[in-house]
Enzyme design. Sequence first.
Site, PDB file in Angstrom:
ATOM      1  N   HIS A   1      60.964  58.476  13.790  1.00  0.00           N
ATOM      2  CA  HIS A   1      60.205  57.221  13.758  1.00  0.00           C
ATOM      3  C   HIS A   1      60.259  56.606  12.355  1.00  0.00           C
ATOM      4  O   HIS A   1      60.440  55.397  12.199  1.00  0.00           O
ATOM      5  CB  HIS A   1      58.728  57.460  14.104  1.00  0.00           C
ATOM      6  CG  HIS A   1      58.480  58.011  15.476  1.00  0.00           C
ATOM      7  ND1 HIS A   1      58.025  59.281  15.689  1.00  0.00           N
ATOM      8  CD2 HIS A   1      58.592  57.435  16.703  1.00  0.00           C
ATOM      9  CE1 HIS A   1      57.853  59.486  16.991  1.00  0.00           C
ATOM     10  NE2 HIS A   1      58.203  58.384  17.631  1.00  0.00           N
TER      11      HIS A   1
ATOM     12  N   GLY B   1      65.466  53.737  18.507  1.00  0.00           N
ATOM     13  CA  GLY B   1      66.277  54.899  18.159  1.00  0.00           C
ATOM     14  C   GLY B   1      67.382  55.148  19.174  1.00  0.00           C
ATOM     15  O   GLY B   1      67.175  55.017  20.385  1.00  0.00           O
TER      16      GLY B   1
ATOM     17  N   GLY C   1      53.439  56.979  18.800  1.00  0.00           N
ATOM     18  CA  GLY C   1      52.742  57.843  17.844  1.00  0.00           C
ATOM     19  C   GLY C   1      53.275  59.263  17.845  1.00  0.00           C
ATOM     20  O   GLY C   1      54.381  59.521  18.328  1.00  0.00           O
TER      21      GLY C   1
ATOM     22  N   ASP D   1      66.939  57.574  22.303  1.00  0.00           N
ATOM     23  CA  ASP D   1      66.671  57.100  23.667  1.00  0.00           C
ATOM     24  C   ASP D   1      67.720  56.041  24.001  1.00  0.00           C
ATOM     25  O   ASP D   1      67.414  54.847  24.089  1.00  0.00           O
ATOM     26  CB  ASP D   1      65.249  56.544  23.750  1.00  0.00           C
ATOM     27  CG  ASP D   1      64.228  57.620  23.458  1.00  0.00           C
ATOM     28  OD1 ASP D   1      63.866  58.365  24.362  1.00  0.00           O
ATOM     29  OD2 ASP D   1      63.827  57.748  22.275  1.00  0.00           O
TER      30      ASP D   1
HETATM   31  P1  AMP Z   1      58.552  57.177  21.037  1.00  0.00           P
HETATM   32  O1  AMP Z   1      57.365  57.279  20.137  1.00  0.00           O
HETATM   33  O2  AMP Z   1      59.071  58.489  21.509  1.00  0.00           O
HETATM   34  O3  AMP Z   1      58.396  56.146  22.109  1.00  0.00           O
HETATM   35  O4  AMP Z   1      59.728  56.623  20.107  1.00  0.00           O
HETATM   36  C1  AMP Z   1      59.578  55.422  19.390  1.00  0.00           C
HETATM   37  C2  AMP Z   1      60.921  55.032  18.836  1.00  0.00           C
HETATM   38  O5  AMP Z   1      61.414  56.060  17.972  1.00  0.00           O
HETATM   39  C3  AMP Z   1      61.976  54.845  19.937  1.00  0.00           C
HETATM   40  O6  AMP Z   1      62.777  53.708  19.624  1.00  0.00           O
HETATM   41  C4  AMP Z   1      62.771  56.120  19.857  1.00  0.00           C
HETATM   42  O7  AMP Z   1      64.099  55.995  20.307  1.00  0.00           O
HETATM   43  C5  AMP Z   1      62.723  56.405  18.352  1.00  0.00           C
HETATM   44  N1  AMP Z   1      62.993  57.820  18.102  1.00  0.00           N
HETATM   45  C6  AMP Z   1      62.371  58.881  18.670  1.00  0.00           C
HETATM   46  N2  AMP Z   1      62.935  60.030  18.245  1.00  0.00           N
HETATM   47  C7  AMP Z   1      63.939  59.689  17.396  1.00  0.00           C
HETATM   48  C8  AMP Z   1      64.898  60.429  16.639  1.00  0.00           C
HETATM   49  N3  AMP Z   1      64.937  61.757  16.669  1.00  0.00           N
HETATM   50  N4  AMP Z   1      65.766  59.739  15.871  1.00  0.00           N
HETATM   51  C9  AMP Z   1      65.745  58.382  15.840  1.00  0.00           C
HETATM   52  N5  AMP Z   1      64.859  57.624  16.534  1.00  0.00           N
HETATM   53  C10 AMP Z   1      63.975  58.265  17.301  1.00  0.00           C
END
Ligand code: AMP
Length: 283
Positions: free
Chosen positions: A37, A147, A31, A150
């Site tokens: 995202h 993404g 979230g 990560d």
């Molecule tokens: P998180 O909510 O931080 O766990 O991220 C959820 C998904 O979004 C993960 O697969 C992340 O790698 C991806 N994500 C987060 N930030 C970015 C970004 N700046 N560009 C692309 N994907 C992202």
Amino acid sequence: MKVLTTISEVRSACAAARASGKRVGFVPTMGALHEGHLSLVRTARSESDFIVASIFVNPTQFGPNEDLAKYPRPFERDRELLEIEKVDLLFAPTVEEMYPPGATTFVHVEGMSEKLCGKSRPGHFRGVTTIVSKLFNIVDPDRAYFGQKDAAQAGIIKKMVRDLAYRTQVVVCPIVREPDGLAMSSRNVYLNAEEWKQALALSRALQGVRSAFDNGERGPSILRSAAETVFAGIPQVKLEYVEIVNPDTLDPVCDLSEGALVAVAAKIGGTRLIDNIVLPATK
Ligand code: AMP
């Protein structure tokens, strides 16, 4: 968009979608959604028929002194954003739903989970692979979208999918950045204006590596020092690591001819941020 909170409801909804011939695309998140995202959701929408997103701030991937309690949780706004992107199903379980009392089973990708962020965040990747594995068991997606932001997480999840014979295809989408180059992150809201400027050290350091590489430099330690020089000029930013590794194993590489991942982590005040670039193969 259906918003569901229980495993059994999500399992039935996904099974019904599959039974009607739909390809299920899945975007797991914690979230506090941003354009990074949403880019995953848009890619999923473009190549799958039934789009499932999840929002779950997963306690097992946070260390005892990390930001679990203060992690942003703007649920209503997130729900609206996913609705606009025409997500079919949002899974937003409680902690008790995902971790019933007494749950003691974990998924641990040995040999990778201890590397990069795994060094300073012991247990972090074990928490990630445990929750992703559990979400895959519930949603059973044809494709799951992660993404490149990560990059270590993406590599570890791909390894988990191979090792545990999940049928899901892992799709990794490019990093979405702010106009000034800062990689988008839910944690960027912690930065004040001054810290935001300091945080640009991460992307600038990576650009420094890239330009040295473009000028023909192929020595990993010289390339790493191109990044370290940028951090040396900004003492408020505490560099945790800059590493040049094989993206599939996370092991350091000496020979860059097959390409490499350059990953960086640093702390600005209390905020820990990561970023990376991929150096292309040269043979
Ligand atoms: P998180 O909510 O931080 O766990 O991220 C959820 C998904 O979004 C993960 O697969 C992340 O790698 C991806 N994500 C987060 N930030 C970015 C970004 N700046 N560009 C692309 N994907 C992202």
